[in-house]
Enzyme design. Structure first.
Site, PDB file in Angstrom:
ATOM      1  N   SER A 199       0.830  -1.213   0.000  1.00 29.84           N
ATOM      2  CA  SER A 199       0.000   0.000   0.000  1.00 29.84           C
ATOM      3  C   SER A 199       0.867   1.266   0.000  1.00 29.84           C
ATOM      4  O   SER A 199       1.999   1.239   0.489  1.00 29.84           O
ATOM      5  CB  SER A 199      -0.892  -0.019   1.233  1.00 29.84           C
ATOM      6  OG  SER A 199      -0.076  -0.092   2.389  1.00 29.84           O
ATOM      7  N   GLU A 220       6.111  -0.650  -5.602  1.00 30.01           N
ATOM      8  CA  GLU A 220       4.938  -1.006  -6.425  1.00 30.01           C
ATOM      9  C   GLU A 220       3.729  -0.846  -5.524  1.00 30.01           C
ATOM     10  O   GLU A 220       3.461  -1.699  -4.680  1.00 30.01           O
ATOM     11  CB  GLU A 220       5.058  -2.459  -6.927  1.00 30.01           C
ATOM     12  CG  GLU A 220       6.182  -2.701  -7.911  1.00 30.01           C
ATOM     13  CD  GLU A 220       5.880  -2.138  -9.301  1.00 30.01           C
ATOM     14  OE1 GLU A 220       4.766  -1.629  -9.529  1.00 30.01           O
ATOM     15  OE2 GLU A 220       6.777  -2.212 -10.156  1.00 30.01           O
ATOM     16  N   CYS A 254      -4.419  -4.891  -7.440  1.00 28.67           N
ATOM     17  CA  CYS A 254      -3.990  -3.489  -7.436  1.00 28.67           C
ATOM     18  C   CYS A 254      -4.405  -2.776  -8.713  1.00 28.67           C
ATOM     19  O   CYS A 254      -4.594  -1.572  -8.718  1.00 28.67           O
ATOM     20  CB  CYS A 254      -2.480  -3.420  -7.264  1.00 28.67           C
ATOM     21  SG  CYS A 254      -1.589  -4.343  -8.511  1.00 28.67           S
TER      22      CYS A 254
HETATM   23  P1  NAD Z   1       0.565  -3.675   2.949  1.00 30.05           P
HETATM   24  O1  NAD Z   1       1.256  -2.426   2.543  1.00 30.05           O
HETATM   25  O2  NAD Z   1      -0.282  -3.646   4.167  1.00 30.05           O
HETATM   26  O3  NAD Z   1       1.641  -4.845   3.220  1.00 30.05           O
HETATM   27  C1  NAD Z   1       2.632  -5.210   2.284  1.00 30.05           C
HETATM   28  C2  NAD Z   1       3.819  -5.789   3.030  1.00 30.05           C
HETATM   29  O4  NAD Z   1       4.332  -4.787   3.917  1.00 30.05           O
HETATM   30  C3  NAD Z   1       3.510  -7.016   3.879  1.00 30.05           C
HETATM   31  O5  NAD Z   1       4.538  -7.983   3.683  1.00 30.05           O
HETATM   32  C4  NAD Z   1       3.526  -6.487   5.306  1.00 30.05           C
HETATM   33  O6  NAD Z   1       4.010  -7.407   6.245  1.00 30.05           O
HETATM   34  C5  NAD Z   1       4.468  -5.308   5.233  1.00 30.05           C
HETATM   35  N1  NAD Z   1       4.091  -4.248   6.192  1.00 30.05           N
HETATM   36  C6  NAD Z   1       2.837  -3.927   6.599  1.00 30.05           C
HETATM   37  N2  NAD Z   1       2.871  -2.897   7.473  1.00 30.05           N
HETATM   38  C7  NAD Z   1       4.171  -2.571   7.631  1.00 30.05           C
HETATM   39  C8  NAD Z   1       4.863  -1.585   8.403  1.00 30.05           C
HETATM   40  N3  NAD Z   1       4.214  -0.737   9.202  1.00 30.05           N
HETATM   41  N4  NAD Z   1       6.207  -1.526   8.304  1.00 30.05           N
HETATM   42  C9  NAD Z   1       6.872  -2.370   7.498  1.00 30.05           C
HETATM   43  N5  NAD Z   1       6.274  -3.328   6.745  1.00 30.05           N
HETATM   44  C10 NAD Z   1       4.953  -3.435   6.809  1.00 30.05           C
HETATM   45  O7  NAD Z   1      -0.234  -4.169   1.665  1.00 30.05           O
HETATM   46  P2  NAD Z   1      -1.204  -5.399   1.522  1.00 30.05           P
HETATM   47  O8  NAD Z   1      -2.449  -5.134   2.324  1.00 30.05           O
HETATM   48  O9  NAD Z   1      -0.477  -6.664   1.764  1.00 30.05           O
HETATM   49  O10 NAD Z   1      -1.561  -5.323  -0.041  1.00 30.05           O
HETATM   50  C11 NAD Z   1      -2.518  -4.454  -0.560  1.00 30.05           C
HETATM   51  C12 NAD Z   1      -1.893  -3.217  -1.173  1.00 30.05           C
HETATM   52  O11 NAD Z   1      -0.866  -3.566  -2.065  1.00 30.05           O
HETATM   53  C13 NAD Z   1      -2.887  -2.424  -2.012  1.00 30.05           C
HETATM   54  O12 NAD Z   1      -2.708  -1.046  -1.803  1.00 30.05           O
HETATM   55  C14 NAD Z   1      -2.537  -2.795  -3.432  1.00 30.05           C
HETATM   56  O13 NAD Z   1      -2.930  -1.875  -4.401  1.00 30.05           O
HETATM   57  C15 NAD Z   1      -1.054  -2.918  -3.329  1.00 30.05           C
HETATM   58  N6  NAD Z   1      -0.532  -3.770  -4.402  1.00 30.05           N
HETATM   59  C16 NAD Z   1       0.234  -3.199  -5.369  1.00 30.05           C
HETATM   60  C17 NAD Z   1       0.703  -3.980  -6.412  1.00 30.05           C
HETATM   61  C18 NAD Z   1       1.565  -3.416  -7.513  1.00 30.05           C
HETATM   62  O14 NAD Z   1       2.151  -4.211  -8.247  1.00 30.05           O
HETATM   63  N7  NAD Z   1       1.666  -2.116  -7.672  1.00 30.05           N
HETATM   64  C19 NAD Z   1       0.388  -5.335  -6.451  1.00 30.05           C
HETATM   65  C20 NAD Z   1      -0.405  -5.871  -5.439  1.00 30.05           C
HETATM   66  C21 NAD Z   1      -0.850  -5.082  -4.407  1.00 30.05           C
END
Ligand code: NAD
Length: 474
Positions: A199, A220, A254
């Protein structure tokens, strides 16, 4: 909510990092055939050895149909590996570039070298493709890598660990399972590159942590991807493609069309056609359809349910669906009209099977709205008129665009994939992924004494004349 627990202490993580740091030159200096060998092993693992286990893991995490697994998790990895195997030699060859005549006696070239020890943090929505995708680029470029898959998809993340262990030693590639605490430990280390998919909010945390070590990042990210349907679009094919691109993986993509702007003269036809295809794809009883997956966990189901409720409270109408079951992690594909632009659903990424439809009269209203928001990861245009398509492309900004389609640009390794600003920094896939994990090293080689040597101090009027002459040759 069942999530993967933090397993390793900072000290243990640091030890793994150090092992890779010590090993990085050994990995980097192996012949390119070694990188190809590892990629082929990964291909066999995904395509053959673990294929059934991958299908089972994704069924257990999302109740996902095996065909959808093959199309959206296995195919992108295999396609990307094949692409890299076909191009790697060319990318790793040194590239001669012109040397200005003023530097006669020298030659110049670019050599892509690995960045070193890399960190790949991935999200839960496509656990395999979004972990192995960047890993393929990291291996192709000659790096070592630590992978941190999501804590929310227990079955998939554990299987990713098993697959990696079957191919790599931990001083090459290692998986560290864990949640936010583990991510924080990892982010405190001086990696040479961090590739983060997730995110925008966490992206900012990652970039801030990376800044402390001046670590380069590929981010990403996500956001809201608008879809514009003008009055010339063919509604039958548009509706079919949108139903596929929006409701696949129950909308947890995403690059899913987040909301639709449709020309007012086409709105009713579109609503009928969307319902027709929902029915064709998933039948009358969608919660019994084996083609429609579940939401990753109860928390996200609750979040999506609240988005629907909030829209209704602000005057929206449910044109289709609207049923949710938090216990079953089920959200029925839902189409919403009459939406207030102030509703939460229009101001946060939906990441679920809910599709707001807004009608417009003039395209400039749409362009102004899109440009008043963060730059999207994707922007989709359905139109039969090239000039209208070009007008929208020229007057908006987005990471990527499909014309008369959606989501598919992700699958073409010839195209860079990624966002812009809030939706991402840097690109992945094919050569662009290889580049993200490489340093383009400039090599200038002086073979013979060059003209520059005549221009070094002490200066004189004669040297000034030579300098004037040389400047012309730059
Ligand atoms: P997220 O950002 O919550 O988590 C992603 C990763 O970050 C996980 O491995 C998690 O453990 C880690 N993380 C979470 N909080 C953290 C923190 N405070 N500090 C450090 N690391 C942390 O995302 P999600 O809920 O797993 O996925 C959904 C999001 O990902 C959506 O916004 C979606 O659009 C995006 N996404 C983007 C793409 C792309 O290719 N651009 C692809 C898939 C998903």
């Amino acid at each position: 909510m069942e999530i993967i627990k933090d397993t390793l202490s900072l000290k243990q993580i640091q030890a793994l990092f150090n092992k890779q740091k010590e090993n990085q030159f050994k990995i980097a200096n192996k012949p390119i055939s070694e990188r190809r060998k590892k990629l082929k092993q990964l291909k066999t693992a995904i395509e053959v050895t673990f294929k059934e286990e991958i299908r089972t893991a994704l069924y257990n995490d999302f109740k996902k149909h095996a065909s959808e697994v093959d199309l959206t998790e296995i195919y992108p990895i295999i396609g990307e590996i094949k692409y890299v195997l076909n191009h790697l030699k060319k990318w790793t060859n040194k590239k001669r570039v012109t040397t200005p005549i003023a530097f006669l006696g020298a030659s110049s070239h670019i050599q892509y070298e690995p960045k070193g020890v890399c960190l790949i943090i991935s999200p839960w929505n496509y656990p395999f493709s979004l972990t192995f995708g960047p890993l393929i680029s990291a291996i192709a470029a000659g790096n070592t890598a630590i992978l941190k898959p999501s804590e929310h998809t227990i079955n998939s993340s554990q299987l990713i660990n098993k697959i990696i262990k079957s191919i790599f030693s931990e001083d090459e590639v290692v998986v560290i399972e864990g949640a936010v605490e583990t991510s924080k430990h990892l982010l405190s280390l001086p990696f040479n590159h961090i590739f983060f998919t997730g995110s925008p909010n966490v992206g900012k945390i990652v970039m801030a942590a990376a800044a402390k070590n001046l670590t380069s990042v590929t981010l990403e990210l996500g956001g809201k991807s608008p879809t514009i349907i003008d009055e010339t679009a063919s509604i039958a094919s548009t509706a079919k493609r949108i139903v596929w691109g929006k409701f696949i993986n129950a909308g947890q993509i995403c690059i899913a069309p987040d909301y639709i702007f449709v020309h007012k003269n086409k709105k009713e036809e579109l609503l009928v056609a969307l319902q027709k295809y929902l029915n064709i794809f998933y039948g009358d009883n969608i919660n019994k359809s084996d083609a429609f997956p579940r939401i990753v966990n109860k928390l996200h189901t609750e979040r999506i349910k609240n988005l629907i409720e909030d829209s209704k409270n602000k005057g929206a109408k449910i044109a289709f669906g609207g049923i949710t079951s938090v216990d079953d992690k089920y959200v029925q594909p839902t189409i919403i009209t009459n939406i207030s632009l102030d509703a939460d659903i229009m101001n946060q990424e939906i990441f679920g099977p809910v599709l707001p439809i807004i009608s417009f009269k003039e395209i400039k209203e749409v362009i102004n709205y899109v440009n008043s928001k963060e730059k999207p990861l994707a922007l989709y245009i359905y139109s039969a008129k090239k000039a209208k398509v070009n007008h929208i492309i020229k007057n908006t900004r987005a990471g990527g665009t499909c014309v008369n389609s959606n989501d598919i640009h992700f699958f073409n390794s010839n195209l860079p994939f990624g966002g812009s600003n809030n939706s991402g920094i840097g690109k992945s896939h094919g050569f662009f992924g290889f580049q993200s994990f490489s340093n383009a090293r400039s090599i200038y080689n002086q073979h013979l004494p060059g003209a520059l040597e005549m221009l070094m101090p002490p200066y004189s009027n004669f040297k000034q004349k030579l300098i004037d002459l040389t400047i012309k040759w730059f």
